[in-house]
Motif scaffolding. Structure first.
Motif, mmCIF file in Angstrom:
data_model
loop_
_atom_site.group_PDB
_atom_site.id
_atom_site.type_symbol
_atom_site.label_atom_id
_atom_site.label_comp_id
_atom_site.label_asym_id
_atom_site.label_seq_id
_atom_site.Cartn_x
_atom_site.Cartn_y
_atom_site.Cartn_z
ATOM 1 N N ALA A 80 0.831 -1.204 0.000
ATOM 2 C CA ALA A 80 0.000 0.000 0.000
ATOM 3 C C ALA A 80 0.865 1.255 0.000
ATOM 4 C CB ALA A 80 -0.933 -0.002 1.206
ATOM 5 N N PHE A 81 1.991 1.212 0.707
ATOM 6 C CA PHE A 81 2.903 2.363 0.707
ATOM 7 C C PHE A 81 3.522 2.566 -0.673
ATOM 8 C CE2 PHE A 81 2.394 1.805 5.186
ATOM 9 C CZ PHE A 81 2.665 3.039 5.755
ATOM 10 N N ILE A 82 3.863 1.461 -1.344
ATOM 11 C CA ILE A 82 4.381 1.559 -2.707
ATOM 12 C C ILE A 82 3.323 2.160 -3.628
ATOM 13 C CG2 ILE A 82 5.285 0.271 -4.669
ATOM 14 C CD1 ILE A 82 7.202 0.278 -2.345
ATOM 15 N N ASP A 83 2.101 1.661 -3.513
ATOM 16 C CA ASP A 83 1.021 2.104 -4.397
ATOM 17 C C ASP A 83 0.734 3.595 -4.234
ATOM 18 O OD1 ASP A 83 0.812 -0.506 -5.229
ATOM 19 O OD2 ASP A 83 -0.914 -0.968 -3.942
ATOM 20 N N VAL A 84 0.614 4.043 -2.992
ATOM 21 C CA VAL A 84 0.227 5.433 -2.739
ATOM 22 C C VAL A 84 1.421 6.378 -2.859
ATOM 23 C CG1 VAL A 84 -0.709 7.039 -1.021
ATOM 24 C CG2 VAL A 84 -1.720 4.759 -1.309
ATOM 25 N N THR A 109 9.153 14.525 3.913
ATOM 26 C CA THR A 109 9.278 14.394 5.365
ATOM 27 C C THR A 109 10.741 14.337 5.792
ATOM 28 O OG1 THR A 109 8.827 12.932 7.247
ATOM 29 C CG2 THR A 109 9.025 11.894 5.096
ATOM 30 N N THR A 110 11.042 14.932 6.929
ATOM 31 C CA THR A 110 12.379 14.795 7.502
ATOM 32 C C THR A 110 12.611 13.374 7.997
ATOM 33 O OG1 THR A 110 11.469 15.633 9.593
ATOM 34 C CG2 THR A 110 12.617 17.218 8.179
ATOM 35 N N SER A 111 11.544 12.604 8.156
ATOM 36 C CA SER A 111 11.672 11.234 8.658
ATOM 37 C C SER A 111 12.588 10.391 7.787
ATOM 38 C CB SER A 111 10.291 10.589 8.758
ATOM 39 O OG SER A 111 10.372 9.258 9.215
ATOM 40 N N LEU A 112 12.598 10.645 6.475
ATOM 41 C CA LEU A 112 13.410 9.820 5.584
ATOM 42 C C LEU A 112 14.901 10.055 5.787
ATOM 43 C CD1 LEU A 112 14.638 11.690 3.060
ATOM 44 C CD2 LEU A 112 12.266 11.627 2.336
ATOM 45 N N MET A 113 15.269 11.094 6.558
ATOM 46 C CA MET A 113 16.674 11.394 6.823
ATOM 47 C C MET A 113 17.179 10.714 8.085
ATOM 48 S SD MET A 113 16.375 15.483 5.996
ATOM 49 C CE MET A 113 18.092 15.750 5.629
ATOM 50 N N ILE A 114 16.271 10.034 8.793
ATOM 51 C CA ILE A 114 16.627 9.462 10.088
ATOM 52 C C ILE A 114 16.920 7.970 9.937
ATOM 53 C CG2 ILE A 114 15.916 9.170 12.482
ATOM 54 C CD1 ILE A 114 16.339 12.071 11.489
ATOM 55 N N SER A 115 18.177 7.637 10.038
ATOM 56 C CA SER A 115 18.593 6.232 9.989
ATOM 57 C C SER A 115 18.309 5.569 11.325
ATOM 58 C CB SER A 115 20.089 6.146 9.689
ATOM 59 O OG SER A 115 20.838 6.695 10.777
ATOM 60 N N GLU A 116 18.501 4.274 11.373
ATOM 61 C CA GLU A 116 18.312 3.556 12.629
ATOM 62 C C GLU A 116 19.315 4.032 13.677
ATOM 63 O OE1 GLU A 116 16.305 1.155 15.192
ATOM 64 O OE2 GLU A 116 15.772 1.651 13.119
ATOM 65 N N ALA A 117 20.535 4.364 13.245
ATOM 66 C CA ALA A 117 21.553 4.849 14.184
ATOM 67 C C ALA A 117 21.139 6.191 14.787
ATOM 68 C CB ALA A 117 22.891 4.974 13.478
ATOM 69 N N ILE A 118 20.593 7.083 13.963
ATOM 70 C CA ILE A 118 20.139 8.377 14.487
ATOM 71 C C ILE A 118 18.964 8.164 15.423
ATOM 72 C CG2 ILE A 118 19.114 10.596 13.870
ATOM 73 C CD1 ILE A 118 20.722 10.520 11.279
ATOM 74 N N ARG A 119 18.038 7.285 15.040
ATOM 75 C CA ARG A 119 16.877 7.031 15.895
ATOM 76 C C ARG A 119 17.303 6.505 17.253
ATOM 77 N NH1 ARG A 119 13.576 3.344 17.889
ATOM 78 N NH2 ARG A 119 14.897 1.661 17.139
ATOM 79 N N ARG A 120 18.333 5.685 17.298
ATOM 80 C CA ARG A 120 18.817 5.131 18.566
ATOM 81 C C ARG A 120 19.678 6.124 19.334
ATOM 82 N NH1 ARG A 120 19.956 0.329 15.430
ATOM 83 N NH2 ARG A 120 22.157 0.931 15.468
ATOM 84 N N ALA A 121 19.896 7.298 18.746
ATOM 85 C CA ALA A 121 20.673 8.362 19.393
ATOM 86 C C ALA A 121 22.088 7.902 19.714
ATOM 87 C CB ALA A 121 19.964 8.874 20.646
ATOM 88 N N THR A 145 9.682 4.919 0.831
ATOM 89 C CA THR A 145 8.813 5.296 -0.285
ATOM 90 C C THR A 145 8.793 6.803 -0.506
ATOM 91 O OG1 THR A 145 6.896 5.187 1.227
ATOM 92 C CG2 THR A 145 7.341 3.257 -0.154
ATOM 93 N N LYS A 146 8.918 7.590 0.545
ATOM 94 C CA LYS A 146 8.986 9.033 0.354
ATOM 95 C C LYS A 146 10.293 9.440 -0.336
ATOM 96 C CE LYS A 146 6.288 11.750 1.729
ATOM 97 N NZ LYS A 146 5.079 12.339 1.103
ATOM 98 N N LEU A 147 11.374 8.760 0.003
ATOM 99 C CA LEU A 147 12.632 9.041 -0.676
ATOM 100 C C LEU A 147 12.550 8.643 -2.141
ATOM 101 C CD1 LEU A 147 15.526 10.030 -0.593
ATOM 102 C CD2 LEU A 147 16.226 7.760 0.205
ATOM 103 N N ALA A 148 11.932 7.502 -2.437
ATOM 104 C CA ALA A 148 11.752 7.085 -3.830
ATOM 105 C C ALA A 148 10.931 8.117 -4.598
ATOM 106 C CB ALA A 148 11.079 5.715 -3.885
#
Length: 319
Positions: A80-84, A109-121, A145-148
């Protein structure tokens, strides 16, 4: 201009549509959920619908704010994320090029700039995030999908000359955060104006400016967030002792917070830097952390929208 606004029933769309109309534009709102500013109920993933709307209205511009978002991960499959988010964006870009549209504004969204390492601080300093950060390694299907979709916008500008501006928005939705329990509500939103939030009104203004300036700029990507009061050389201290840094900028912040029973952040792990949007687009958020403190001093309403009962229209449409 004749404008197709996708996501017209959403939090951004319901604030953006009336401002577009007040500016004299002819706006057609498209959303999967009904709404006061939605003229057509349908999905951007439906190519035949998109082609029909362009044939009927001959849009000059597209503001593409429709998307499945991070909270939707719990409710929708990956496809669904791919489709939309991806196919839907491609449908709009194809139709815009075929129609000879003069501009395309994409809400990202700025969310696509946040890697797992950044999320884990990880690390000993706050990560300073601007448009040059690389590599981009989104941590979930929303970010992927937002980055794509961003890359599709870049490609269509390169191949077809379609002016495309990408707006990577920080947080501006009114509901409670789905991952932070303490602090929460207005306290969390106030804190986030230091490093990762803006108001929906400021997001609307950025979209209006992007719509106006897209042909002159051609293609660019902008982070949208309230201006941070911090400097890059404070990144390590922000991670370790943000209250000390805040005290230097805002000496009465701790007392104002204490009087309301609020807490300042114990650690700041990232800073969204919106300086490029100010320098190139000419946009600067009007509401910042100082505005919150001014409201607290005056006993005035806070300048951030908070509604714990807010429900996304896509959820309401599915129930």
């Amino acid at each position: 201009m004749r404008i197709l606004l996708t996501g017209s029933s959403g939090w951004l769309g319901r604030h953006l549509a009336p401002q577009l109309r007040a500016a004299g534009h002819q706006v057609t709102g498209l959303d999967v959920a009904p709404g006061a500013y939605t003229d057509v109920v349908g999905t951007v993933a439906d190519r035949s619908l998109i082609d029909r709307l362009f044939a009927e209205h001959r849009f000059d511009a597209v503001i593409h704010a429709a998307a499945l978002h991070k909270p939707d991960i719990a409710r929708y499959p990956v496809q669904a994320f791919i489709d939309v988010n991806v196919t839907g964006t491609l449908n709009l870009l194809d139709a815009a090029v075929a129609a000879g549209a003069s501009r395309f504004v994409f809400t990202s969204t700025t969310s696509l700039m946040i890697s797992e390492a950044i999320r884990r601080a990880e690390g000993e300093a706050a990560v300073w995030i601007d448009e040059t950060i690389a590599p981009l390694e989104p941590r979930n299907i929303y970010g992927v999908t937002k980055l794509a979709a961003e890359h599709l916008c870049r490609l269509y500008h390169q191949l077809h000359g379609l002016p495309c501006l990408i707006l990577r928005t920080g947080r501006f939705f009114p509901e409670d955060d789905d991952t932070h329990a303490k602090p929460s509500g207005e306290n969390l939103k106030a804190n986030e104006l230091l490093n990762r939030r803006l108001t929906v009104e400021d997001a609307v203004e950025a979209h209006l400016m992007a719509l106006d300036r897209a042909p002159a700029i051609g293609f660019d990507t902008f982070i949208l967030s309230a201006p941070t009061p911090f400097a890059r050389d404070e990144a390590a201290e922000l991670k370790r002792d943000p209250a000390g840094v805040i005290a230097r900028r805002f000496p009465d912040a701790a007392d104002l917070y204490a009087a309301r029973g609020w807490v300042l952040p114990e650690s700041i792990d990232r800073i969204y830097d919106a300086a490029r949007a100010e320098r190139v687009l000419g946009w600067r958020a009007r509401t910042d952390f100082a505005a919150v403190l001014a409201a607290l001093r005056a006993g005035a309403p806070l300048p951030v929208a908070h509604d714990p009962a807010y429900t996304s229209p896509i959820i309401a449409a599915a129930t």
